[in-house]
Design a protein around this motif. Structure first.
Motif, short mmCIF file in Angstrom:
data_model
loop_
_atom_site.label_atom_id
_atom_site.label_comp_id
_atom_site.label_asym_id
_atom_site.label_seq_id
_atom_site.Cartn_x
_atom_site.Cartn_y
_atom_site.Cartn_z
N ARG A 47 -61.58 -13.73 24.00
CA ARG A 47 -63.07 -13.71 23.15
C ARG A 47 -62.79 -12.47 22.03
NH1 ARG A 47 -65.81 -12.33 27.37
NH2 ARG A 47 -66.04 -10.04 27.15
N TYR A 48 -62.08 -11.66 22.17
CA TYR A 48 -61.99 -10.22 21.11
C TYR A 48 -61.27 -10.92 20.23
CZ TYR A 48 -64.65 -6.92 23.47
OH TYR A 48 -65.70 -6.13 23.86
N VAL A 49 -59.97 -11.73 20.42
CA VAL A 49 -59.19 -12.18 19.41
C VAL A 49 -59.96 -13.28 18.53
CG1 VAL A 49 -57.22 -13.82 19.07
CG2 VAL A 49 -57.03 -12.07 20.57
N ARG A 50 -60.81 -13.93 19.12
CA ARG A 50 -61.55 -14.96 18.51
C ARG A 50 -62.67 -14.38 17.50
NH1 ARG A 50 -63.21 -20.40 19.42
NH2 ARG A 50 -65.31 -20.72 18.73
N GLN A 51 -63.31 -13.30 18.13
CA GLN A 51 -64.14 -12.40 17.18
C GLN A 51 -63.82 -11.89 15.96
OE1 GLN A 51 -65.98 -9.56 20.07
NE2 GLN A 51 -67.33 -11.25 21.08
N ARG A 52 -62.30 -11.24 16.22
CA ARG A 52 -61.54 -10.62 15.10
C ARG A 52 -61.19 -11.50 14.00
NH1 ARG A 52 -59.72 -5.19 16.00
NH2 ARG A 52 -58.94 -5.60 14.03
N THR A 53 -60.61 -12.75 14.70
CA THR A 53 -60.13 -13.86 13.77
C THR A 53 -61.56 -14.49 12.80
OG1 THR A 53 -58.50 -14.49 15.33
CG2 THR A 53 -59.11 -16.09 13.52
N THR A 79 -47.16 -13.20 24.25
CA THR A 79 -46.28 -12.53 23.55
C THR A 79 -45.42 -13.68 22.87
OG1 THR A 79 -45.90 -10.82 25.28
CG2 THR A 79 -44.07 -10.96 23.77
N LEU A 80 -45.06 -14.63 23.34
CA LEU A 80 -44.26 -15.73 22.83
C LEU A 80 -45.14 -16.34 21.50
CD1 LEU A 80 -41.91 -17.59 22.90
CD2 LEU A 80 -42.94 -18.93 24.34
N ALA A 81 -46.49 -16.43 21.73
CA ALA A 81 -47.50 -16.95 20.80
C ALA A 81 -47.61 -15.94 19.48
CB ALA A 81 -48.85 -17.19 21.47
N THR A 82 -47.81 -14.71 19.93
CA THR A 82 -47.67 -13.56 18.75
C THR A 82 -46.45 -13.47 18.28
OG1 THR A 82 -47.62 -12.12 20.43
CG2 THR A 82 -49.81 -12.48 19.73
N LEU A 83 -45.60 -13.69 18.95
CA LEU A 83 -44.14 -13.49 18.04
C LEU A 83 -44.02 -14.80 17.06
CD1 LEU A 83 -41.68 -11.93 20.91
CD2 LEU A 83 -42.66 -10.80 18.95
N GLN A 84 -44.52 -15.93 17.44
CA GLN A 84 -44.23 -17.19 16.69
C GLN A 84 -45.12 -16.89 15.51
OE1 GLN A 84 -45.67 -20.15 19.48
NE2 GLN A 84 -43.33 -20.41 20.31
N GLU A 137 -51.94 -5.83 18.80
CA GLU A 137 -52.39 -4.77 17.93
C GLU A 137 -51.93 -4.70 16.59
OE1 GLU A 137 -54.27 -1.11 17.34
OE2 GLU A 137 -54.38 -2.46 19.02
N ARG A 138 -50.56 -5.48 16.36
CA ARG A 138 -50.24 -5.49 15.02
C ARG A 138 -50.98 -6.32 14.29
NH1 ARG A 138 -44.89 -9.25 13.06
NH2 ARG A 138 -45.04 -8.73 10.97
N TRP A 139 -51.58 -7.54 14.52
CA TRP A 139 -52.16 -8.35 14.06
C TRP A 139 -53.64 -8.06 13.89
CZ3 TRP A 139 -49.87 -11.78 10.82
CH2 TRP A 139 -48.83 -12.21 11.15
N TYR A 140 -54.24 -7.19 14.67
CA TYR A 140 -55.74 -7.00 14.75
C TYR A 140 -55.44 -5.33 15.03
CZ TYR A 140 -56.15 -12.09 15.36
OH TYR A 140 -55.94 -13.15 15.41
N PRO A 141 -55.51 -4.60 14.21
CA PRO A 141 -55.33 -2.91 14.48
C PRO A 141 -56.86 -2.82 15.08
CG PRO A 141 -54.47 -3.76 12.23
CD PRO A 141 -55.09 -4.67 12.77
N GLY A 142 -56.42 -1.83 16.12
CA GLY A 142 -57.67 -1.41 16.85
C GLY A 142 -58.12 -2.21 17.91
#
Length: 381
Positions: free
Chosen positions: A57-63, A270-275, A7-12
């Protein structure tokens, strides 16, 4: 708690996934069991119920929706190293049969556990990071069930063995379920060594019936949708970058290419997003072309926490033979007592779960206040 970092990287993005069918559980909808006993519910705990492909899928779309992001399909073959830094990547682009050089100010290795980065660095005369391993010999199986009106107050249920069973499946099978998109339950069962689950649906259901109540309910009342899939995780591993004497500029490493720990603890996202947060902090304070030492030191602190938590727990398995950290016997004894007390006391459980979800470092479990409260809870019986 990976959805918090997402959510921090992709608000909403969490609201988007929930609107598309994912479930967001909180409080008593999130159930954690130890040796078959339910931990006290925590009002401030939230977990998302969704399958990995759905989230990806949602992370890829937002990216890919970002205006400065372009996807270039290809197969990486090596690094372009000149003047002490990485200046690009050699790769097959698309379906071309000749290797092209793609220029870059910074290259990030996200090639996973089988990353070839060390081979490429050694081939160019650079020192390579030490690879640390711990063999765990884990097997796990997943299956999907059609979800109905059963368990209306459950989004996540997680069962793990603990001190009462000496971390063996005698009292209760280790496993978990999640209410996910498309009106389904996603169930995973795990086992070590000779107790690994099989593809046999009857065996899968029998194990569910020897697990905690939510999994028993799904086994009895729901229809399995599709086959049972099995997976094997041989070992946890991490690559140690901070001790390396020299490292090229313009290069960073993230995800399983840096560290891959036992998946039963659910720390990968969690580990990947913290990195990613560590890399962002590095890029705010340093040029991308210089050696990313500040990133590697930040990321090492995150990886160390996940590694300490997962490997200390894995060493409770009799077939896991080390390496043992300094003071392991004391760590194991104290951890067992805290685990026992966490089933009885919400305050201790909150501290425990914050560490499990990587909101706090494992060292916080050694605070005098928490140890004193643990002793008081256990003495009350």
């Amino acid at each position: 708690m990976g959805h918090v970092q997402l959510e921090r990287w992709y608000p909403g993005i969490v609201d988007e996934m929930v609107a598309a069918g994912a479930r967001l559980g909180s409080g008593s909808e999130v159930k954690f069991y130890v040796d078959g006993k339910l931990r006290p519910p925590l009002d401030d705990v939230q977990m998302i119920g969704a399958t990995r492909p759905f989230i990806e899928r949602y992370v890829r779309q937002r990216t890919l929706g970002l205006p400065n992001v372009r996807l270039l399909p290809g197969r990486a073959q090596g690094l372009v190293l000149r003047d002490g830094r990485v200046q690009g990547v050699r790769c097959f682009v698309g379906y071309e049969e000749t290797v092209a050089e793609v220029d870059a100010d910074m290259v990030v290795d996200a090639m996973g556990r089988s990353s070839r980065l060390s081979t490429w660095l050694a081939g160019e005369g650079w020192p390579v990071p030490t690879l640390q391993r711990m063999r765990v010999d884990l097997g796990y199986a997943t299956a999907t069930f059609r979800r109905g009106p059963e368990l209306p107050d459950t989004v996540i249920a997680h069962s793990s063995p603990g001190p009462a069973s000496n971390y063996q499946p005698g009292l209760c099978e280790p496993g978990a379920l999640a209410a996910v998109e498309d009106g389904k339950w996603s169930v995973v069962l795990a086992g070590y060594g000779t107790h690994q689950p099989t593809r046999n649906p009857d065996d899968f259901l029998a194990r569910m019936r020897h697990c905690v109540t939510p999994l028993q309910e799904v086994a009895e009342r729901c229809t399995m949708d599709g086959a049972v899939d099995t997976f094997h995780f041989r070992e946890s591993q991490r690559r140690l970058f901070t001790p390396v004497s020299r490292f090229p500029g313009g290069l960073a490493v993230v995800g399983d290419a840096m560290a891959s720990v036992n998946p039963v603890y659910g720390q990968g996202l969690t580990l990947a997003t913290l990195q990613a947060s560590c890399l962002a902090a590095h890029l705010r304070s340093s040029l991308p072309r210089v050696p990313a030492w500040s990133y590697f030191h930040r990321a090492a602190a995150v990886v160390d926490a996940a590694w300490q938590l997962s490997t200390t727990a894995d060493l409770a398995q009799p077939h896991v033979t080390g390496p043992y950290p300094r003071g392991y016997r004391l760590l194991r004894w104290a951890g067992d007592r805290i685990t026992e007390a966490s089933v009885r006391d919400p305050q201790i459980n909150r501290a425990y779960m914050r560490v499990l979800h990587m909101l706090q470092h494992p060292r916080t479990l050694a605070s005098p206040h928490l140890l004193l409260r643990t002793a008081q809870v256990l003495m009350r019986g």
